[in-house]
Design an enzyme around this catalytic site. Structure first.
Site, PDB file in Angstrom:
ATOM      1  N   GLU A  58     -33.796  -5.145 -46.743  1.00 56.03           N
ATOM      2  CA  GLU A  58     -32.389  -5.141 -46.393  1.00 56.03           C
ATOM      3  C   GLU A  58     -31.521  -6.481 -46.524  1.00 56.03           C
ATOM      4  OE1 GLU A  58     -30.356  -2.501 -47.050  1.00 56.03           O
ATOM      5  OE2 GLU A  58     -32.214  -0.857 -46.913  1.00 56.03           O
ATOM      6  N   TYR A 142     -24.223  -2.348 -41.179  1.00 57.51           N
ATOM      7  CA  TYR A 142     -24.939  -1.818 -42.528  1.00 57.51           C
ATOM      8  C   TYR A 142     -26.543  -2.036 -42.213  1.00 57.51           C
ATOM      9  CZ  TYR A 142     -27.582  -1.380 -46.523  1.00 57.51           C
ATOM     10  OH  TYR A 142     -28.558  -1.055 -47.408  1.00 57.51           O
ATOM     11  N   ASP A 160     -22.477   0.674 -47.694  1.00 61.08           N
ATOM     12  CA  ASP A 160     -22.303  -0.757 -48.365  1.00 61.08           C
ATOM     13  C   ASP A 160     -21.768  -0.774 -49.851  1.00 61.08           C
ATOM     14  OD1 ASP A 160     -23.876   0.891 -50.294  1.00 61.08           O
ATOM     15  OD2 ASP A 160     -25.422  -0.609 -50.534  1.00 61.08           O
TER      16      ASP A 160
END
Ligand code: SF4
Length: 413
Positions: A58, A142, A160
């Site tokens: 991520e 996020y 996102d």
């Protein structure tokens, strides 16, 4: 407090939400891309290792394309397969592996956070989005939601860039999608929509839809698994003959989620009327003089001087050719004089501006800076004693240069 969102922008019909989840997950099971972090997370029985594998992916995927990340991710996980291994690495090693991926503070903060998990949390990853965001530096809302839903099955949504686009189209949200009011609404929606039994897959499916089908310019609506629930698609198919400001559709005077009345639906744009963003700020222009200093190494091969940047700010801790920010609109002669003075401070001996050979200009766009490097070269005959009081510096061959923690911009130079 913001005005409540009118019903047309919400997911208020439970049957519709259920059907949307079902269709999206079935599509994801059929069509998802084969990506190394997905395979790792699916096969990893250890919860901390699983969380770490998702976390690294991520962080790397923020601001960087999937195709670029795959190779970096694979090398990273081979070199540091666990939090403990990463915590023991040096920042120099982290920067070397990260070189070329951009936004360099990401690697540094990832490593700092890994050290914190090992030293302060006994190597145990926090298990919820709230704790992840609170306890791990560099982990925002996020990333926390992604790790918690994908690794630990927490039913929490994520927002996102891809999700923003999909949700704005699904619900005809045309107000500025970067405004805090709209972003808050989108988080609410993501939390309503997320599938309770497969939250990680659902979040990835929504992002995958944005990345592969509901793409920015020419979305493939005909192939979209949720098109029957998409208001932008319906509007495109059954749109009104004459453009009518969307604000009228909500039946309220100043809907906080509709496009502004001054920017009504443009039928030539179809679904790409959404999302809308406020105009971007122009990037700041910067000029930097940089000098490729070359000498003959002991085996006769050329060597180049690189110096380390400060440990904070842009490109923190990376290596570069000696460089000097310039005022705009300097004459070439003046640029050379300033660069010569700068090099003299480095080398402790006079450098004549006329010896600097102008090579050319290299342009590199950082997210917020339009950087022009004015490149000079200088060949040295004798040896040079570098001032140890200045930043760290070293002579490298071309191969060593490429293996060092240098930015893409310096490789262009
Ligand atoms: Fe996006 Fe088109 Fe699907 Fe709507 S129908 S979600 S606009 S791809």
């Amino acid at each position: 407090a913001p005005a409540p969102a009118p019903g047309r922008h919400l997911f208020s019909d439970p049957a519709e939400v259920e059907a949307l989840r079902r269709n999206l997950l079935a599509w994801y099971d059929r069509c998802k891309r084969d990506l190394p972090w997905r395979a790792l997370a699916a096969a990893e029985p250890d919860a901390d290792r699983r969380g770490y594998a998702v976390w690294v992916s991520e962080i790397m995927l923020q601001q960087t394309q999937v195709a670029t990340v795959i190779d970096y991710y694979t090398r990273w996980m081979q070199k540091w397969p666990t939090l403990q291994a990463l915590a023991q690495a040096s920042l120099e090693e982290v920067n070397e592996l990260w070189a070329g991926l951009g936004y360099y503070s990401r690697g540094k903060r990832l490593q700092e956070a890994a050290r914190k998990v090992v030293s302060e949390l006994a190597g145990r990853m926090p298990r919820t989005a709230e704790e992840l965001q609170k306890l791990l530096p560099g982990v925002g809302r996020y990333t926390a939601g992604a790790i918690a839903s994908i690794s630990y099955g927490q039913a929490t949504g994520v927002v996102d860039g891809n999700v923003i686009r999909v949700l704005c189209r699904l619900r005809c949200i045309g107000a500025d999608s970067s405004s805090p009011a709209v972003i808050d609404r989108l988080w609410d929606m993501a939390n309503v929509l997320v599938d309770r039994s497969r939250p990680g897959d659902f979040n990835q499916a929504l992002m995958e839809l944005g990345a592969t089908v509901c793409v920015p310019k020419s979305p493939l609506c005909g192939e979209c698994p949720v098109k029957q629930y998409c208001q932008a698609w319906r509007r495109k198919l059954f749109g009104k003959a004459t453009p009518v400001p969307d604000v009228e559709d909500c039946g309220v005077g100043d809907c906080p989620l509709c496009p502004p009345a001054t920017e009504p639906w443009d039928s030539s744009l179809g679904v790409t009327n959404f999302p809308r963003k406020a105009a971007k700020k122009r990037p700041r222009a910067m000029r930097t003089a940089t000098c490729v200093l070359e000498r003959r190494g002991c085996h006769g091969a050329p060597e180049y001087l690189i110096v380390q940047r400060p440990s904070s700010g842009l490109l923190a801790g990376l290596w570069e050719f000696p460089s000097l920010p310039l005022a705009q609109d300097l004459q070439e002669e003046k640029e050379k004089e300033e660069l010569a003075d700068h090099l003299q401070a480095w080398m402790g001996q006079p450098v004549a501006a006329k010896e600097l050979q102008f090579i050319g200009e290299v342009i590199h766009i950082f997210s917020h800076i339009h950087q022009t490097y004015v490149v000079y070269s200088l060949h040295l005959d004798g040896d040079v004693t570098l001032d140890p009081a200045l930043s760290p510096s070293r002579w490298v061959t071309e191969d060593e240069f490429h293996a060092s923690a240098v930015s893409t911009a310096m490789k262009k130079v």
